[in-house]
Design a protein around this motif. Structure first.
Motif: not given
Lengths: 113, 118
Positions: A8-16, A18-27, A77-80, A85-91
């Protein structure tokens, strides 16, 4: 070699909501995993990191992430959601020591009032 | 947390000229510094890793003669973009790795420098 995939390059959520941003790794080695936030025209700020201690990691601004080895995931994640919180997030992943960080492609989080 | 500064924060230069970007660790000794490049709406791409007093290690595809990196002290690294061209326009971010935190070096990021080549 290590890599991360952010779903997901873009995620939109309503104020209040749950925020869920996904990251899978390979190592090929036990990973060190990070989440960073970047506001426009700024550098990166560390939100939280997993360093092989507790699998549930709490970070700043109410964010947390859980390391799940069986799923090779490190979702943020963030409950509310808050407008600020609007920004770019990097794993990111590292093999430890002074090894380089490998970043995901980022997820832009938009908060809907 | 540790603080890293970059100077300048924004620079415009003419094509063919050179520009130097400074990265300083203000309150810790950065034995290793990293330089990243970020294109609009894209992720950070590592350009090079430098250890104090040693030559930088460049990532594959990065021209070391174009992007000169110097890490002469534990608190200062510089990136010089030589003979800049418009395609070099980008956001350049540095990070410093200081003392071990657990079993890894934690990287502290600078605020970035936006380079525009006209």
């Amino acid at each position: 070699a290590q890599s991360v995939t952010q779903l997901g390059s873009h995620v939109s959520v309503s104020e209040g909501a749950l925020v869920l941003l996904r990251c899978n790794y390979s190592s090929s080695v036990p990973p060190y995993l990070f989440w960073y936030v970047q506001y426009p025209n700024q550098g990166l700020q560390l939100l939280l990191k997993y360093t092989s201690a507790a699998t549930l990691v709490k970070g700043i601004n109410g964010f947390e992430a859980e390391f799940k080895k069986s799923e090779t995931s490190f979702h943020l994640t963030k409950p509310s959601a808050h407008m600020s919180d609007a920004a770019e997030y990097f794993c990111a992943v590292s093999g430890g020591g002074n090894e380089k960080l490998t970043f995901g492609t980022g997820t832009r989080l938009t908060i809907i009032p | 947390g540790a603080v890293v500064s970059q100077h300048p924060s924004w620079v415009i230069c003419k094509s063919g000229t050179s520009v130097k970007i400074e990265c300083r660790s203000l309150d810790f000794q950065a034995t290793t510094m990293f330089w990243y490049r970020q294109f609009p709406k894209q992720s950070l791409m590592l350009m090079a890793t430098s250890n104090e007093g040693s030559k930088a290690t460049y990532e594959q595809g990065v021209e070391k003669d174009k992007f000169l990196i110097n890490h002469a002290s534990l608190t200062l690294s510089t990136l010089t973009v030589t003979s800049a061209h418009p395609e070099d326009s980008s956001f350049y971010i540095c990070s410093g790795a200081g003392a071990f935190v657990g079993t890894f070096y934690e990287q502290y990021f600078g605020p970035g420098t936006r380079l525009t080549v006209t």
